[in-house]
Design a protein around this motif. Sequence first.
Motif, PDB file in Angstrom:
ATOM      1  N   GLY A 117      21.040  25.696  26.647  1.00  0.00           N
ATOM      2  CA  GLY A 117      21.075  26.346  25.335  1.00  0.00           C
ATOM      3  C   GLY A 117      21.948  27.575  25.291  1.00  0.00           C
ATOM      4  O   GLY A 117      23.076  27.579  25.776  1.00  0.00           O
ATOM      5  N   ASP A 118      21.410  28.646  24.720  1.00  0.00           N
ATOM      6  CA  ASP A 118      22.163  29.881  24.515  1.00  0.00           C
ATOM      7  C   ASP A 118      22.626  30.499  25.832  1.00  0.00           C
ATOM      8  O   ASP A 118      23.738  31.004  25.921  1.00  0.00           O
ATOM      9  CB  ASP A 118      21.324  30.913  23.759  1.00  0.00           C
ATOM     10  N   LEU A 119      21.774  30.472  26.840  1.00  0.00           N
ATOM     11  CA  LEU A 119      22.152  31.054  28.126  1.00  0.00           C
ATOM     12  C   LEU A 119      23.337  30.303  28.715  1.00  0.00           C
ATOM     13  O   LEU A 119      24.245  30.911  29.286  1.00  0.00           O
ATOM     14  CB  LEU A 119      20.974  31.045  29.104  1.00  0.00           C
ATOM     15  N   SER A 120      23.354  29.010  28.545  1.00  0.00           N
ATOM     16  CA  SER A 120      24.467  28.197  29.036  1.00  0.00           C
ATOM     17  C   SER A 120      25.773  28.617  28.365  1.00  0.00           C
ATOM     18  O   SER A 120      26.803  28.764  29.027  1.00  0.00           O
ATOM     19  CB  SER A 120      24.184  26.713  28.782  1.00  0.00           C
ATOM     20  N   GLU A 121      25.734  28.829  27.059  1.00  0.00           N
ATOM     21  CA  GLU A 121      26.923  29.284  26.331  1.00  0.00           C
ATOM     22  C   GLU A 121      27.331  30.686  26.772  1.00  0.00           C
ATOM     23  O   GLU A 121      28.514  30.997  26.872  1.00  0.00           O
ATOM     24  CB  GLU A 121      26.665  29.264  24.827  1.00  0.00           C
ATOM     25  N   TYR A 122      26.365  31.521  27.045  1.00  0.00           N
ATOM     26  CA  TYR A 122      26.619  32.883  27.512  1.00  0.00           C
ATOM     27  C   TYR A 122      27.372  32.846  28.843  1.00  0.00           C
ATOM     28  O   TYR A 122      28.253  33.660  29.094  1.00  0.00           O
ATOM     29  CB  TYR A 122      25.272  33.599  27.655  1.00  0.00           C
ATOM     30  N   LEU A 123      27.024  31.885  29.680  1.00  0.00           N
ATOM     31  CA  LEU A 123      27.658  31.762  30.991  1.00  0.00           C
ATOM     32  C   LEU A 123      29.091  31.241  30.905  1.00  0.00           C
ATOM     33  O   LEU A 123      29.863  31.419  31.844  1.00  0.00           O
ATOM     34  CB  LEU A 123      26.805  30.895  31.908  1.00  0.00           C
ATOM     35  N   ASP A 124      29.466  30.603  29.800  1.00  0.00           N
ATOM     36  CA  ASP A 124      30.865  30.201  29.608  1.00  0.00           C
ATOM     37  C   ASP A 124      31.751  31.439  29.706  1.00  0.00           C
ATOM     38  O   ASP A 124      32.771  31.442  30.401  1.00  0.00           O
ATOM     39  CB  ASP A 124      31.081  29.554  28.230  1.00  0.00           C
ATOM     40  N   ASP A 125      31.352  32.479  29.009  1.00  0.00           N
ATOM     41  CA  ASP A 125      32.121  33.725  29.002  1.00  0.00           C
ATOM     42  C   ASP A 125      32.112  34.379  30.383  1.00  0.00           C
ATOM     43  O   ASP A 125      33.110  34.959  30.808  1.00  0.00           O
ATOM     44  CB  ASP A 125      31.563  34.684  27.947  1.00  0.00           C
ATOM     45  N   VAL A 126      30.998  34.268  31.088  1.00  0.00           N
ATOM     46  CA  VAL A 126      30.895  34.836  32.436  1.00  0.00           C
ATOM     47  C   VAL A 126      31.914  34.175  33.369  1.00  0.00           C
ATOM     48  O   VAL A 126      32.634  34.859  34.107  1.00  0.00           O
ATOM     49  CB  VAL A 126      29.457  34.681  32.987  1.00  0.00           C
ATOM     50  N   GLY A 127      31.994  32.849  33.333  1.00  0.00           N
ATOM     51  CA  GLY A 127      32.968  32.137  34.163  1.00  0.00           C
ATOM     52  C   GLY A 127      34.385  32.568  33.852  1.00  0.00           C
ATOM     53  O   GLY A 127      35.203  32.788  34.761  1.00  0.00           O
ATOM     54  N   ASN A 128      34.686  32.705  32.590  1.00  0.00           N
ATOM     55  CA  ASN A 128      36.022  33.120  32.164  1.00  0.00           C
ATOM     56  C   ASN A 128      36.324  34.553  32.608  1.00  0.00           C
ATOM     57  O   ASN A 128      37.431  34.869  33.042  1.00  0.00           O
ATOM     58  CB  ASN A 128      36.153  32.973  30.648  1.00  0.00           C
ATOM     59  N   LYS A 129      35.335  35.418  32.492  1.00  0.00           N
ATOM     60  CA  LYS A 129      35.510  36.817  32.892  1.00  0.00           C
ATOM     61  C   LYS A 129      35.768  36.912  34.399  1.00  0.00           C
ATOM     62  O   LYS A 129      36.647  37.658  34.835  1.00  0.00           O
ATOM     63  CB  LYS A 129      34.276  37.629  32.497  1.00  0.00           C
ATOM     64  N   LEU A 130      35.023  36.157  35.184  1.00  0.00           N
ATOM     65  CA  LEU A 130      35.242  36.145  36.633  1.00  0.00           C
ATOM     66  C   LEU A 130      36.653  35.661  36.959  1.00  0.00           C
ATOM     67  O   LEU A 130      37.331  36.217  37.823  1.00  0.00           O
ATOM     68  CB  LEU A 130      34.212  35.251  37.326  1.00  0.00           C
ATOM     69  N   PHE A 131      37.087  34.631  36.260  1.00  0.00           N
ATOM     70  CA  PHE A 131      38.405  34.041  36.487  1.00  0.00           C
ATOM     71  C   PHE A 131      39.513  35.031  36.143  1.00  0.00           C
ATOM     72  O   PHE A 131      40.464  35.207  36.906  1.00  0.00           O
ATOM     73  CB  PHE A 131      38.533  32.769  35.644  1.00  0.00           C
ATOM     74  N   ASN A 132      39.385  35.701  35.025  1.00  0.00           N
ATOM     75  CA  ASN A 132      40.418  36.642  34.586  1.00  0.00           C
ATOM     76  C   ASN A 132      40.416  37.951  35.373  1.00  0.00           C
ATOM     77  O   ASN A 132      41.474  38.476  35.699  1.00  0.00           O
ATOM     78  CB  ASN A 132      40.289  36.933  33.092  1.00  0.00           C
ATOM     79  N   ASP A 133      39.229  38.465  35.680  1.00  0.00           N
ATOM     80  CA  ASP A 133      39.139  39.770  36.332  1.00  0.00           C
ATOM     81  C   ASP A 133      39.229  39.703  37.858  1.00  0.00           C
ATOM     82  O   ASP A 133      39.551  40.697  38.501  1.00  0.00           O
ATOM     83  CB  ASP A 133      37.838  40.475  35.937  1.00  0.00           C
ATOM     84  N   HIS A 134      38.901  38.559  38.429  1.00  0.00           N
ATOM     85  CA  HIS A 134      38.868  38.410  39.891  1.00  0.00           C
ATOM     86  C   HIS A 134      39.491  37.072  40.277  1.00  0.00           C
ATOM     87  O   HIS A 134      38.896  36.273  40.998  1.00  0.00           O
ATOM     88  CB  HIS A 134      37.427  38.490  40.403  1.00  0.00           C
ATOM     89  N   LEU A 135      40.697  36.850  39.792  1.00  0.00           N
ATOM     90  CA  LEU A 135      41.363  35.553  39.949  1.00  0.00           C
ATOM     91  C   LEU A 135      41.424  35.095  41.401  1.00  0.00           C
ATOM     92  O   LEU A 135      41.027  33.971  41.715  1.00  0.00           O
ATOM     93  CB  LEU A 135      42.763  35.616  39.341  1.00  0.00           C
ATOM     94  N   ASN A 136      41.874  35.924  42.294  1.00  0.00           N
ATOM     95  CA  ASN A 136      42.031  35.548  43.696  1.00  0.00           C
ATOM     96  C   ASN A 136      40.689  35.193  44.334  1.00  0.00           C
ATOM     97  O   ASN A 136      40.521  34.106  44.897  1.00  0.00           O
ATOM     98  CB  ASN A 136      42.714  36.692  44.465  1.00  0.00           C
TER      99      ASN A 136
END
Length: 188
Positions: free
Chosen positions: A94-113
């Motif tokens: 549900g909502d938490l799953s959608e919230y984690l979409d942004d978390v994955g993206n943030k990790l990817f953009n901020d800590h790419l390596n």
Amino acid sequence: MKNDKIRLLLIIIPGVILFGGCEGKIDKQKAPFTHKDSVIDKKKSKTLVNNDNIVPDGNTRPYKEVDSLMELIKQNYKVVVVQKLEKICVKSDGDLSEYLDDVGNKLFNDHLNEFTDYLIDNPNSCLKGKLIEEISSELYVYPKSERPGKLLEEEEKVLASASKQKLSSKKMAFIKEIFKNVNPDLLD
């Protein structure tokens, strides 16, 4: 991208409230009800509220935990913290799953390596799926004909950042694989 959407909403909503809230003066003679009519008879009242998207008070803990873990990562990226996020991700819905979409993206953009290392080491990562979903959903705001071009732009931007950080060819290939799995029409 998401910040731009939020800024736009913060501009539009007050405008609607200020300028679109009323179309003129209320004629008390023609008003649909008066104050005394607005009293609710609790015996006759039925709840019409749909609670599908409301997090019960006792279930805000996972959101707070995710926020706390993201704050730790912001200060100092550690795989152990990402693994905790992964455990939450696997159990989420549900909502938490959608919230984690942004978390994955943030990790990817901020800590790419570092995050790319994690994803390579964990090919079935829930966070990898969340990252792909988030990139896909960000493209939804564009007309369908523009989405492939926007996807290519985003991929080139990430690859340029990876190149600047001197990521290995293995990591570069992995990033390209991530973008091959993005579906710009996911929300259609």
